[in-house]
Design a protein around this motif. Structure first.
Motif, PDB file in Angstrom:
ATOM      1  N   PHE A   1       0.836  -1.205   0.000  1.00 29.95           N
ATOM      2  CA  PHE A   1       0.000   0.000   0.000  1.00 29.95           C
ATOM      3  C   PHE A   1       0.869   1.252   0.000  1.00 29.95           C
ATOM      4  N   PHE A   2       1.887   1.313   0.882  1.00 30.69           N
ATOM      5  CA  PHE A   2       2.744   2.489   0.947  1.00 30.69           C
ATOM      6  C   PHE A   2       3.598   2.640  -0.305  1.00 30.69           C
ATOM      7  N   ILE A   3       4.042   1.545  -0.896  1.00 29.67           N
ATOM      8  CA  ILE A   3       4.775   1.630  -2.166  1.00 29.67           C
ATOM      9  C   ILE A   3       3.865   2.193  -3.253  1.00 29.67           C
ATOM     10  N   ASP A   4       2.611   1.756  -3.274  1.00 31.94           N
ATOM     11  CA  ASP A   4       1.656   2.245  -4.275  1.00 31.94           C
ATOM     12  C   ASP A   4       1.379   3.739  -4.090  1.00 31.94           C
ATOM     13  N   VAL A   5       1.174   4.154  -2.845  1.00 27.83           N
ATOM     14  CA  VAL A   5       0.915   5.577  -2.578  1.00 27.83           C
ATOM     15  C   VAL A   5       2.143   6.410  -2.945  1.00 27.83           C
ATOM     16  N   PHE A   6       3.321   5.950  -2.548  1.00 26.07           N
ATOM     17  CA  PHE A   6       4.545   6.671  -2.876  1.00 26.07           C
ATOM     18  C   PHE A   6       4.746   6.756  -4.391  1.00 26.07           C
ATOM     19  N   ALA A   7       4.524   5.645  -5.107  1.00 26.33           N
ATOM     20  CA  ALA A   7       4.705   5.656  -6.556  1.00 26.33           C
ATOM     21  C   ALA A   7       3.698   6.604  -7.208  1.00 26.33           C
ATOM     22  N   GLY A   8       2.449   6.594  -6.735  1.00 31.66           N
ATOM     23  CA  GLY A   8       1.455   7.517  -7.285  1.00 31.66           C
ATOM     24  C   GLY A   8       1.832   8.958  -7.044  1.00 31.66           C
ATOM     25  N   PHE A   9       2.282   9.261  -5.834  1.00 35.50           N
ATOM     26  CA  PHE A   9       2.723  10.630  -5.494  1.00 35.50           C
ATOM     27  C   PHE A   9       3.910  11.046  -6.361  1.00 35.50           C
ATOM     28  N   PHE A  10       4.879  10.147  -6.504  1.00 40.87           N
ATOM     29  CA  PHE A  10       6.073  10.437  -7.294  1.00 40.87           C
ATOM     30  C   PHE A  10       5.716  10.704  -8.758  1.00 40.87           C
ATOM     31  N   PHE A  11       4.849   9.855  -9.332  1.00 44.52           N
ATOM     32  CA  PHE A  11       4.483  10.034 -10.742  1.00 44.52           C
ATOM     33  C   PHE A  11       3.627  11.285 -10.959  1.00 44.52           C
ATOM     34  N   GLN A  12       2.895  11.713  -9.943  1.00 44.91           N
ATOM     35  CA  GLN A  12       2.168  12.982 -10.064  1.00 44.91           C
ATOM     36  C   GLN A  12       3.132  14.156 -10.032  1.00 44.91           C
ATOM     37  N   LEU A  13       4.178  14.050  -9.187  1.00 45.96           N
ATOM     38  CA  LEU A  13       5.157  15.130  -9.101  1.00 45.96           C
ATOM     39  C   LEU A  13       5.944  15.302 -10.401  1.00 45.96           C
ATOM     40  N   ILE A  14       6.297  14.218 -11.061  1.00 45.60           N
ATOM     41  CA  ILE A  14       7.087  14.349 -12.294  1.00 45.60           C
ATOM     42  C   ILE A  14       6.213  14.548 -13.520  1.00 45.60           C
ATOM     43  N   GLY A  15       4.868  14.526 -13.338  1.00 46.24           N
ATOM     44  CA  GLY A  15       3.968  14.862 -14.425  1.00 46.24           C
ATOM     45  C   GLY A  15       3.472  13.708 -15.260  1.00 46.24           C
ATOM     46  N   VAL A  16       3.746  12.481 -14.872  1.00 49.97           N
ATOM     47  CA  VAL A  16       3.256  11.330 -15.633  1.00 49.97           C
ATOM     48  C   VAL A  16       1.762  11.141 -15.387  1.00 49.97           C
ATOM     49  N   LEU A  17       1.342  11.286 -14.140  1.00 49.90           N
ATOM     50  CA  LEU A  17      -0.078  11.205 -13.791  1.00 49.90           C
ATOM     51  C   LEU A  17      -0.617  12.609 -13.612  1.00 49.90           C
ATOM     52  N   ARG A  18      -1.755  12.885 -14.193  1.00 50.81           N
ATOM     53  CA  ARG A  18      -2.359  14.207 -14.053  1.00 50.81           C
ATOM     54  C   ARG A  18      -3.740  14.040 -13.448  1.00 50.81           C
ATOM     55  N   SER A  19      -3.883  14.504 -12.237  1.00 48.27           N
ATOM     56  CA  SER A  19      -5.172  14.513 -11.574  1.00 48.27           C
ATOM     57  C   SER A  19      -5.246  15.756 -10.694  1.00 48.27           C
ATOM     58  N   GLY A  20      -6.420  16.022 -10.147  1.00 44.64           N
ATOM     59  CA  GLY A  20      -6.614  17.247  -9.369  1.00 44.64           C
ATOM     60  C   GLY A  20      -5.930  17.218  -8.021  1.00 44.64           C
ATOM     61  N   THR A  21      -5.723  16.053  -7.421  1.00 48.28           N
ATOM     62  CA  THR A  21      -5.133  15.979  -6.095  1.00 48.28           C
ATOM     63  C   THR A  21      -3.867  15.124  -6.145  1.00 48.28           C
ATOM     64  N   LEU A  22      -3.041  15.307  -5.139  1.00 51.38           N
ATOM     65  CA  LEU A  22      -1.842  14.481  -5.054  1.00 51.38           C
ATOM     66  C   LEU A  22      -2.131  13.096  -4.489  1.00 51.38           C
ATOM     67  N   PHE A  23      -3.250  12.904  -3.817  1.00 50.88           N
ATOM     68  CA  PHE A  23      -3.575  11.590  -3.245  1.00 50.88           C
ATOM     69  C   PHE A  23      -4.817  11.040  -3.816  1.00 50.88           C
TER      70      PHE A  23
END
Length: 163
Positions: free
Chosen positions: A141-163
Protein backbone atom coordinates in the motif's frame (compact mmCIF):
# COMPACT_ATOMS: atom_id res chain seq x y z
CA UNK A 1 19.16 -68.14 3.55
CA UNK A 2 17.67 -64.79 2.57
CA UNK A 3 16.61 -65.93 -0.90
CA UNK A 4 14.49 -68.78 0.51
CA UNK A 5 11.87 -66.25 1.61
CA UNK A 6 11.26 -65.20 -1.99
CA UNK A 7 10.68 -68.70 -3.36
CA UNK A 8 7.06 -69.88 -3.12
CA UNK A 9 6.46 -73.32 -1.65
CA UNK A 10 3.43 -75.56 -1.34
CA UNK A 11 2.58 -74.25 2.13
CA UNK A 12 3.42 -70.64 1.22
CA UNK A 13 2.01 -69.62 -2.19
CA UNK A 14 3.38 -66.73 -4.16
CA UNK A 15 1.26 -63.73 -3.17
CA UNK A 16 3.39 -61.02 -4.74
CA UNK A 17 1.38 -60.84 -7.96
CA UNK A 18 -1.78 -58.83 -8.62
CA UNK A 19 -4.74 -59.59 -6.45
CA UNK A 20 -7.44 -61.79 -7.88
CA UNK A 21 -10.93 -60.32 -8.28
CA UNK A 22 -13.43 -60.91 -5.49
CA UNK A 23 -15.36 -63.47 -7.55
CA UNK A 24 -12.26 -65.62 -8.05
CA UNK A 25 -11.69 -65.87 -4.31
CA UNK A 26 -15.09 -67.32 -3.56
CA UNK A 27 -17.15 -64.16 -3.06
CA UNK A 28 -19.86 -63.66 -5.63
CA UNK A 29 -22.50 -61.14 -6.53
CA UNK A 30 -22.68 -57.58 -7.73
CA UNK A 31 -22.99 -56.12 -4.24
CA UNK A 32 -19.82 -57.77 -2.90
CA UNK A 33 -17.33 -55.20 -1.61
CA UNK A 34 -13.78 -55.85 -2.78
CA UNK A 35 -11.43 -56.11 0.23
CA UNK A 36 -14.13 -55.09 2.67
CA UNK A 37 -12.93 -53.14 5.71
CA UNK A 38 -9.78 -51.78 4.07
CA UNK A 39 -9.42 -48.17 3.00
CA UNK A 40 -12.65 -47.14 4.73
CA UNK A 41 -12.09 -43.38 4.89
CA UNK A 42 -10.82 -42.98 1.34
CA UNK A 43 -13.73 -45.06 0.08
CA UNK A 44 -16.18 -42.91 2.06
CA UNK A 45 -14.58 -39.72 0.75
CA UNK A 46 -14.76 -41.04 -2.79
CA UNK A 47 -18.40 -42.06 -2.27
CA UNK A 48 -19.27 -38.59 -0.96
CA UNK A 49 -17.52 -36.98 -3.92
CA UNK A 50 -19.38 -39.28 -6.32
CA UNK A 51 -22.68 -38.47 -4.58
CA UNK A 52 -22.05 -34.73 -4.99
CA UNK A 53 -21.23 -35.18 -8.69
CA UNK A 54 -24.33 -37.33 -9.23
CA UNK A 55 -26.52 -34.78 -7.42
CA UNK A 56 -25.18 -31.89 -9.52
CA UNK A 57 -25.64 -33.89 -12.72
CA UNK A 58 -29.18 -34.86 -11.65
CA UNK A 59 -30.11 -31.23 -10.95
CA UNK A 60 -28.68 -30.17 -14.29
CA UNK A 61 -30.54 -32.96 -16.09
CA UNK A 62 -33.80 -32.05 -14.37
CA UNK A 63 -33.51 -28.34 -15.18
CA UNK A 64 -32.57 -28.95 -18.82
CA UNK A 65 -35.25 -31.56 -19.47
CA UNK A 66 -37.87 -29.51 -17.62
CA UNK A 67 -37.34 -26.56 -19.95
CA UNK A 68 -37.30 -28.84 -23.01
CA UNK A 69 -40.36 -30.97 -22.13
CA UNK A 70 -42.73 -28.35 -20.70
CA UNK A 71 -45.93 -30.24 -21.55
CA UNK A 72 -45.00 -33.50 -19.82
CA UNK A 73 -43.85 -33.23 -16.18
CA UNK A 74 -43.00 -36.96 -16.01
CA UNK A 75 -40.16 -36.88 -18.56
CA UNK A 76 -37.79 -34.75 -16.43
CA UNK A 77 -38.43 -36.96 -13.39
CA UNK A 78 -37.78 -40.16 -15.35
CA UNK A 79 -34.64 -38.72 -16.97
CA UNK A 80 -33.34 -37.56 -13.59
CA UNK A 81 -34.05 -40.95 -12.00
CA UNK A 82 -32.20 -42.68 -14.84
CA UNK A 83 -29.19 -40.38 -14.40
CA UNK A 84 -29.12 -41.05 -10.65
CA UNK A 85 -29.41 -44.84 -11.06
CA UNK A 86 -26.74 -44.95 -13.77
CA UNK A 87 -24.45 -42.70 -11.72
CA UNK A 88 -24.79 -44.84 -8.60
CA UNK A 89 -24.16 -48.06 -10.55
CA UNK A 90 -21.14 -46.55 -12.31
CA UNK A 91 -19.71 -45.26 -9.02
CA UNK A 92 -20.24 -48.66 -7.36
CA UNK A 93 -18.56 -50.52 -10.21
CA UNK A 94 -15.61 -48.13 -10.40
CA UNK A 95 -15.03 -48.10 -6.63
CA UNK A 96 -15.12 -51.91 -6.43
CA UNK A 97 -12.90 -52.50 -9.44
CA UNK A 98 -9.83 -54.25 -7.95
CA UNK A 99 -7.30 -51.81 -9.38
CA UNK A 100 -9.22 -48.74 -8.16
CA UNK A 101 -10.00 -50.28 -4.77
CA UNK A 102 -6.33 -51.18 -4.27
CA UNK A 103 -5.40 -47.57 -5.07
CA UNK A 104 -7.90 -46.28 -2.47
CA UNK A 105 -6.60 -48.78 0.09
CA UNK A 106 -2.99 -47.71 -0.59
CA UNK A 107 -4.02 -44.05 -0.33
CA UNK A 108 -5.61 -44.71 3.05
CA UNK A 109 -2.44 -46.45 4.21
CA UNK A 110 -0.29 -43.50 3.13
CA UNK A 111 -2.60 -41.02 4.86
CA UNK A 112 -2.14 -42.97 8.09
CA UNK A 113 1.62 -42.39 7.78
CA UNK A 114 1.27 -38.61 7.55
CA UNK A 115 2.58 -36.66 10.55
CA UNK A 116 -0.33 -34.31 11.23
CA UNK A 117 0.43 -31.08 13.07
CA UNK A 118 -1.01 -30.40 16.50
CA UNK A 119 -3.63 -27.74 17.10
CA UNK A 120 -1.06 -25.52 18.84
CA UNK A 121 1.36 -25.70 15.89
CA UNK A 122 -1.46 -25.02 13.44
CA UNK A 123 -2.67 -21.96 15.35
CA UNK A 124 0.89 -20.58 15.59
CA UNK A 125 1.53 -21.07 11.89
CA UNK A 126 -1.81 -19.46 11.02
CA UNK A 127 -0.98 -16.41 13.15
CA UNK A 128 2.36 -15.98 11.42
CA UNK A 129 0.78 -16.25 7.98
CA UNK A 130 -1.88 -13.65 8.87
CA UNK A 131 0.72 -11.26 10.35
CA UNK A 132 2.90 -11.52 7.24
CA UNK A 133 -0.15 -11.08 5.01
CA UNK A 134 -1.02 -7.77 6.69
CA UNK A 135 2.63 -6.66 6.74
CA UNK A 136 3.01 -7.25 3.01
CA UNK A 137 -0.35 -5.55 2.34
CA UNK A 138 0.77 -2.43 4.25
CA UNK A 139 4.16 -2.39 2.52
CA UNK A 140 2.55 -2.67 -0.91
CA UNK A 141 0.00 0.00 0.00
CA UNK A 142 2.74 2.49 0.95
CA UNK A 143 4.77 1.63 -2.17
CA UNK A 144 1.66 2.25 -4.28
CA UNK A 145 0.91 5.58 -2.58
CA UNK A 146 4.54 6.67 -2.88
CA UNK A 147 4.71 5.66 -6.56
CA UNK A 148 1.46 7.52 -7.29
CA UNK A 149 2.72 10.63 -5.49
CA UNK A 150 6.07 10.44 -7.29
CA UNK A 151 4.48 10.03 -10.74
CA UNK A 152 2.17 12.98 -10.06
CA UNK A 153 5.16 15.13 -9.10
CA UNK A 154 7.09 14.35 -12.29
CA UNK A 155 3.97 14.86 -14.42
CA UNK A 156 3.26 11.33 -15.63
CA UNK A 157 -0.08 11.21 -13.79
CA UNK A 158 -2.36 14.21 -14.05
CA UNK A 159 -5.17 14.51 -11.57
CA UNK A 160 -6.61 17.25 -9.37
CA UNK A 161 -5.13 15.98 -6.09
CA UNK A 162 -1.84 14.48 -5.05
CA UNK A 163 -3.58 11.59 -3.24
Amino acid sequence: MATDALVPTADRPDDRGPDKPARARGASGFFTVYKKGQGYWTRMGTAIGAAVLIAVLALYTYSETKSFFQQSPRVPMIATACVVVLGVVLAWVLMNKPRNADFLIATDGEMNKVNWTSRKELMGSTRIVIIFLFAIAFILFFIDVFAGFFFQLIGVLRSGTLF
